[in-house]
Design an enzyme around this catalytic site. Structure first.
Site, short mmCIF file in Angstrom:
data_model
loop_
_atom_site.label_atom_id
_atom_site.label_comp_id
_atom_site.label_asym_id
_atom_site.label_seq_id
_atom_site.Cartn_x
_atom_site.Cartn_y
_atom_site.Cartn_z
CE LYS A 172 -2.12 2.68 3.19
NZ LYS A 172 -1.69 3.92 2.47
N GLY A 223 6.81 5.12 8.33
CA GLY A 223 5.98 6.33 8.24
C GLY A 223 6.30 7.14 9.63
N GLY A 228 2.88 4.76 13.53
CA GLY A 228 3.52 3.83 13.99
C GLY A 228 2.88 3.14 15.43
CD GLU A 245 13.40 0.91 9.64
OE1 GLU A 245 13.58 1.83 10.36
OE2 GLU A 245 13.92 -0.22 9.54
CB CYS A 279 12.97 8.97 8.10
SG CYS A 279 14.37 7.98 7.35
CD GLU A 378 10.28 13.32 11.67
OE1 GLU A 378 9.01 13.03 11.83
OE2 GLU A 378 10.99 12.68 10.80
P1 NAD Z 1 2.24 8.54 7.96
O1 NAD Z 1 2.44 7.93 9.03
O2 NAD Z 1 1.27 9.64 7.78
O3 NAD Z 1 1.84 7.54 6.88
C1 NAD Z 1 2.56 6.46 6.38
C2 NAD Z 1 1.93 5.38 5.49
O4 NAD Z 1 0.74 5.06 6.69
C3 NAD Z 1 0.92 5.93 4.49
O5 NAD Z 1 0.95 4.86 3.54
C4 NAD Z 1 -0.44 6.19 5.07
O6 NAD Z 1 -1.55 5.82 4.40
C5 NAD Z 1 -0.32 4.87 5.97
N1 NAD Z 1 -1.35 5.21 7.45
C6 NAD Z 1 -1.70 6.33 7.98
N2 NAD Z 1 -2.54 6.07 8.89
C7 NAD Z 1 -2.50 4.76 9.30
C8 NAD Z 1 -3.07 3.80 10.12
N3 NAD Z 1 -3.78 4.35 11.21
N4 NAD Z 1 -2.81 2.32 10.16
C9 NAD Z 1 -2.04 2.01 8.93
N5 NAD Z 1 -1.61 2.99 8.01
C10 NAD Z 1 -1.91 4.08 8.12
O7 NAD Z 1 3.84 9.28 7.52
P2 NAD Z 1 4.12 9.97 6.16
O8 NAD Z 1 3.69 11.36 6.41
O9 NAD Z 1 3.70 9.47 4.90
O10 NAD Z 1 5.64 9.89 6.32
C11 NAD Z 1 6.36 11.00 7.01
C12 NAD Z 1 7.00 10.25 8.26
O11 NAD Z 1 7.42 9.21 8.05
C13 NAD Z 1 7.89 10.98 8.98
O12 NAD Z 1 7.73 11.01 10.25
C14 NAD Z 1 9.34 10.40 8.75
O13 NAD Z 1 10.18 10.45 9.50
C15 NAD Z 1 8.88 8.87 8.67
N6 NAD Z 1 9.84 8.32 7.73
C16 NAD Z 1 10.50 7.28 8.41
C17 NAD Z 1 11.52 6.54 7.80
C18 NAD Z 1 12.31 5.35 8.43
O14 NAD Z 1 12.75 4.67 7.77
N7 NAD Z 1 12.43 5.37 9.51
C19 NAD Z 1 11.76 6.62 6.41
C20 NAD Z 1 10.94 7.59 5.77
C21 NAD Z 1 9.80 8.28 6.38
#
Ligand code: NAD
Length: 475
Positions: A172, A223, A228, A245, A279, A378
């Site tokens: 997804k 995310g 998470g 992650e 991230c 962040e």
């Molecule tokens: P997000 O958490 O909003 O979304 C990530 C994914 O999760 C999307 O596909 C979203 O549709 C899905 N999602 C949202 N709510 C959900 C739920 N309740 N259950 C399951 N899935 C759900 O993150 P974002 O805004 O897309 O990305 C930015 C964040 O990601 C930042 O905090 C960044 O630091 C982090 N990030 C971490 C890494 C890493 O490897 N540690 C890498 C890249 C980004």
């Protein structure tokens, strides 16, 4: 031939699936709608999971060498379509050519390298009486959920080890950046049997359905830390395996013996690569007070002389836009908070809200208080606090004073001091005098609330398996 400019379909059981209801995808540099993508229903998700479950039977029994060969072939497929992927990535994500190149060729390289990995059986005892072996068996169906900053690479980081381990995948993408992922999975059907990798698109609800789905065995998630937590809670009901992650607030510590001009450019890229939507971006820079002014001024000069923020499709663009309006508003709020509190901007500070896209100027905040939001949170956008330090124990404590523990870096000529400080930092990756060096063979993950488990390396591969110990009494 696959058309990268239209026909964005989900792939379920090897077939293209469209829906009447779609959601729009924007080019962040123009705010124009560039595509409508399917809105997956719960029944369609069930079909995707069922097809991955069916495919798991044969895929998990396919000889490892054949699975590895197919995973490597997915890398070739990306390379063969690299130009189309790069253009589409820039269009949907906003990143300029250099960033798109890094991500697309990185994705291909990752597939090929992860394809060389395998987990050997561990023979713990092989005596006249007994044979005891631990082996690694595939978990089953993996739900892979990815964000919008590196949509293709972070999907590959999950798909490659899952397939090598013998799992099947329902992917997804983020609703903001689904296009490259849809096209990648469409292309992958040329190589993989139906159901081995499915791709479904929808909003956050779809992610929730996946984490609650009784027939998904593992969620591989990248995310935010906030999401998470939801994923972990929801996965608990069915004791799903999870890899998380999550977010970061990576510190950089700069020693007094650096060359300001050299470190300024390094710190710029450490902090602003991918327009700071990263991230592992450096999100706080602690500069020794003896050299603070010189490093700050060198960073300002570098930015003023070299950085053009603009449409990633234009050749001379250094940094693209913020990827989506939700994130743009979040970033605006950090600018507002700094302004309201009277913090000084060394460069930048003014957002032109009339710009054609979600553009934000590169901004340095000059020594704000340690407890300000710009230091403790962040921002995930190009606004960076520079801070002063004088005492080593104190700067280490400040660097570690966060719920996050994703990455960190230390910069200096005194290698003993660099290593001594680095060893005290609480983070999954600590870079010393370099930054953002990754490898498929290097474990990547977060300490504290930056994550659970890791990706890449044999440790990452192991996360797609159950260990199973067999004991045989011979006589
Ligand atoms: P997000 O958490 O909003 O979304 C990530 C994914 O999760 C999307 O596909 C979203 O549709 C899905 N999602 C949202 N709510 C959900 C739920 N309740 N259950 C399951 N899935 C759900 O993150 P974002 O805004 O897309 O990305 C930015 C964040 O990601 C930042 O905090 C960044 O630091 C982090 N990030 C971490 C890494 C890493 O490897 N540690 C890498 C890249 C980004």
């Amino acid at each position: 031939m696959i058309n990268f400019d239209s026909d964005y379909a989900m792939t379920i059981d090897g077939k293209a699936v469209f829906t009447d209801k779609t959601h729009p995808v924007y080019n962040p540099a123009t705010k124009a709608v560039i595509a409508g993508v399917p809105d997956c229903s719960q029944a369609q998700l069930d079909e995707a999971v069922a097809s991955s479950r069916r495919a798991f039977g044969a895929w998990s029994k396919t000889p490892l060498a054949e699975r590895q060969e197919k995973v490597a072939a997915l890398g070739d497929l990306i390379e063969a379509n690299a130009e189309a992927f790069m253009a589409l990535l820039t269009r949907e994500q906003g990143k300029p050519r250099a960033g798109a190149e890094w991500e697309v060729f990185g994705s291909a390289a990752w597939l090929k390298e992860i394809a060389t990995q395998s987990l050997e059986d561990e023979v713990l005892e092989d005596s006249a009486e007994r044979r005891v072996v631990t082996r690694y068996t595939p978990l089953g169906v993996v739900g892979a959920i990815v964000p919008w900053n590196f949509p293709l690479l972070l999907a590959v980081w999950k798909i490659a080890p899952a397939l090598v381990a013998g799992c099947t995948v329902v992917l997804k993408p983020s609703p903001y950046t689904p296009l490259c992922d849809l096209k990648f999975v469409e292309l992958a059907q040329q190589i993989l049997p139906p159901g081995v990798v499915n791709c479904v698109t929808g909003d956050d609800e779809l992610g929730k359905w996946m984490t609650a789905h009784p027939d998904i065995n593992k969620i591989a998630f990248t995310g935010s830390t906030a999401t998470g937590r939801h994923v972990a809670r929801s996965a608990a009901d069915t004791i799903k395996r999870v890899t998380l992650e999550l977010g970061g607030n990576d510190p950089a510590i700069v020693l007094p013996d650096v060359d300001p001009e050299v470190v300024a450019e390094q710190l710029f890229w450490a902090s602003f690569q991918n327009n700071a939507q990263f991230c592992n971006a450096t999100k706080r820079v602690y500069i020794h007070e003896e050299i603070y002014d010189q490093v700050r001024d060198a960073m300002v000069r570098f930015i003023e002389a070299n950085v053009k923020v603009g449409d990633g499709a234009e050749e001379d663009t250094t940094l693209g836009p913020i990827q989506n309006s939700m994130q743009y508003e979040k970033v605006q709020d950090y600018f507002e908070d700094c302004r309201k509190n009277g913090f000084k901007f060394a460069v930048g500070g003014e957002i032109d809200t009339n710009a054609p896209g979600w553009f934000v100027p590169v901004t340095l905040v000059d020594n704000p208080p340690e407890d300000s939001r710009i230091v403790t949170e962040e921002p995930f956008g190009p606004i960076l606090p520079l801070l002063k330090w004088s005492d080593e124990a104190d700067v280490v404590a400040r660097a570690n004073d966060t719920i996050y523990g994703l990455g960190a870096s230390v910069w200096g000529k005194d290698l003993d001091a660099v290593q001594r400080i680095g060893a005290q930092l609480e983070a999954g990756t600590v870079w010393l005098n370099e930054i953002h060096e990754y490898s498929p063979h290097q474990a990547f993950g977060g300490h504290k609330q930056s994550g659970l488990g890791c990706e890449n390396s044999l440790h990452g591969l192991m996360e797609y398996t159950n260990w199973q110990t067999t004991t045989l009494k011979k006589q």
